[in-house]
Design an enzyme around this catalytic site. Sequence first.
Site, mmCIF file in Angstrom:
data_model
loop_
_atom_site.group_PDB
_atom_site.id
_atom_site.type_symbol
_atom_site.label_atom_id
_atom_site.label_comp_id
_atom_site.label_asym_id
_atom_site.label_seq_id
_atom_site.Cartn_x
_atom_site.Cartn_y
_atom_site.Cartn_z
ATOM 1 N N HIS A 191 7.809 -6.518 -7.098
ATOM 2 C CA HIS A 191 6.543 -5.859 -7.439
ATOM 3 C C HIS A 191 6.475 -4.505 -6.744
ATOM 4 C CE1 HIS A 191 2.369 -5.165 -8.330
ATOM 5 N NE2 HIS A 191 2.179 -6.381 -8.816
ATOM 6 N N HIS A 237 2.232 -1.840 -12.054
ATOM 7 C CA HIS A 237 0.964 -1.593 -12.730
ATOM 8 C C HIS A 237 1.078 -0.230 -13.391
ATOM 9 C CE1 HIS A 237 -1.333 -4.337 -9.658
ATOM 10 N NE2 HIS A 237 -0.369 -4.961 -10.290
ATOM 11 N N GLU A 254 0.033 -15.610 -7.817
ATOM 12 C CA GLU A 254 -0.546 -14.559 -6.958
ATOM 13 C C GLU A 254 -1.948 -14.994 -6.586
ATOM 14 O OE1 GLU A 254 -0.240 -11.476 -10.018
ATOM 15 O OE2 GLU A 254 1.187 -10.458 -8.717
ATOM 16 N N HIS A 260 2.493 -13.819 -14.507
ATOM 17 C CA HIS A 260 1.767 -13.984 -13.242
ATOM 18 C C HIS A 260 0.701 -15.032 -13.507
ATOM 19 C CE1 HIS A 260 2.757 -9.764 -11.410
ATOM 20 N NE2 HIS A 260 3.762 -10.603 -11.337
ATOM 21 N N GLU A 313 2.919 -4.474 -16.336
ATOM 22 C CA GLU A 313 2.015 -5.610 -16.172
ATOM 23 C C GLU A 313 0.760 -5.411 -17.023
ATOM 24 O OE1 GLU A 313 1.403 -6.839 -12.125
ATOM 25 O OE2 GLU A 313 -0.277 -8.149 -12.641
ATOM 26 N N HIS A 324 -5.487 -11.273 -15.443
ATOM 27 C CA HIS A 324 -5.755 -9.945 -16.008
ATOM 28 C C HIS A 324 -6.076 -10.004 -17.504
ATOM 29 C CE1 HIS A 324 -3.254 -7.904 -12.575
ATOM 30 N NE2 HIS A 324 -4.276 -8.599 -12.124
ATOM 31 N N HIS A 360 -8.529 -12.764 -8.413
ATOM 32 C CA HIS A 360 -7.737 -13.979 -8.651
ATOM 33 C C HIS A 360 -8.373 -15.183 -7.958
ATOM 34 C CE1 HIS A 360 -3.830 -11.390 -9.142
ATOM 35 N NE2 HIS A 360 -4.864 -10.864 -9.759
ATOM 36 N N ASP A 387 -0.103 -11.214 -16.930
ATOM 37 C CA ASP A 387 -0.874 -11.779 -15.819
ATOM 38 C C ASP A 387 -2.068 -12.530 -16.425
ATOM 39 O OD1 ASP A 387 -2.995 -11.944 -13.779
ATOM 40 O OD2 ASP A 387 -1.650 -10.724 -12.532
ATOM 41 N N TYR A 390 0.977 -1.183 -4.946
ATOM 42 C CA TYR A 390 -0.254 -0.945 -5.721
ATOM 43 C C TYR A 390 -0.608 0.528 -5.821
ATOM 44 C CZ TYR A 390 -1.379 -5.883 -4.832
ATOM 45 O OH TYR A 390 -1.352 -7.233 -4.766
ATOM 46 N N ARG A 394 0.823 -1.208 0.000
ATOM 47 C CA ARG A 394 0.000 0.000 0.000
ATOM 48 C C ARG A 394 0.862 1.266 0.000
ATOM 49 N NH1 ARG A 394 -4.187 -1.845 -1.251
ATOM 50 N NH2 ARG A 394 -4.842 -3.856 -0.449
ATOM 51 N N ASP A 445 -10.725 -8.445 -12.177
ATOM 52 C CA ASP A 445 -9.465 -8.653 -11.458
ATOM 53 C C ASP A 445 -9.654 -9.298 -10.086
ATOM 54 O OD1 ASP A 445 -6.835 -8.702 -10.679
ATOM 55 O OD2 ASP A 445 -6.588 -6.529 -10.564
HETATM 56 ZN ZN ZN Z 1 -4.645 -8.802 -10.188
HETATM 57 FE FE FE Z 2 -0.358 -9.762 -11.343
HETATM 58 FE FE FE Z 3 0.366 -6.947 -10.089
#
Ligand code: ZN
Ligand code: FE
Ligand code: FE
Length: 281
Positions: A68, A108, A257, A212, A143, A180, A227, A177, A71, A38, A225
Amino acid sequence: MILHIGSHISSSKGYEAMGKQALKLGANTFAFFTRNPRGGSAKAILSEDVERFQSLWKEQGYGKIVAHAPYTLNACSDKPDVRRFARETFADDLKRMEYTPGNYYNFHPGSHVGQGEEAGIRLIAKMLNTCLKQEQTTTVLLETMAGKGSEIGRSFEELSRILQQVELSEKMGVCLDTCHVWDAGYDIVEDLDGVLEAFDKTLGLARLKAVHINDSMNPRGSHKDRHAPIGEGFIGLAAFERIINHPALRELPFILETPNDDAGWAREIAMLKERFHCISA
Ligand code: ZN
Ligand code: FE
Ligand code: FE
């Protein structure tokens, strides 16, 4: 030839601990957040810790790891302070990545929050042009996104338009991904070859550096989105068997993920390794 597979691992105890945890799960690659997902400030990196990790990894003969970005990093926000946070975090992360030279840093692309994709793409490329350095050894990965809200990167074309505006584009790659692209509308279940051909035409398969590997809780094109564990979603195990064995993908690092605990990831890693077809050269 082995399957390169791993999951996300908590970075809170440092590099050696991540490496050991990966081994415990049966993984030979892994992903980790460079800082709290975060956002916020990152922990200091200890060179002794990195050295212990590097020798562990070398001893095992394992390959690249896939960091990564948080976010909250949004290079194309409409708020200047959010863009500044993105730029500073990105630049700081790239410096930190050089403790472990030659790996991947995935992010992202961002959400344009109503400014339109054209403006979004321009802002993302602008951040990259400010932060990428000729001397860096890290490859930065864009991504592929599900297209939730105003996310940029819902199509290979959008990623390509970012890359066209990046000066040091040789420092850039793409991370595909599976959840995604499925949610974005690409049919990796019935037409994996067609999707990879489209990728090749638009971006070039040489750009594809990591996958991913996630099932999706929703049907194709849902832009949600969410998962799902491997084999428990709309993509399904048979499609994942084709994905990990596809000639264009099989040598890439695959990162889980999926919503799971350690035991669940160990199971998924074992299950996918079992479905990886050994072909002798
Ligand atoms: Zn995702
Ligand atoms: Fe991903
Ligand atoms: Fe990601």
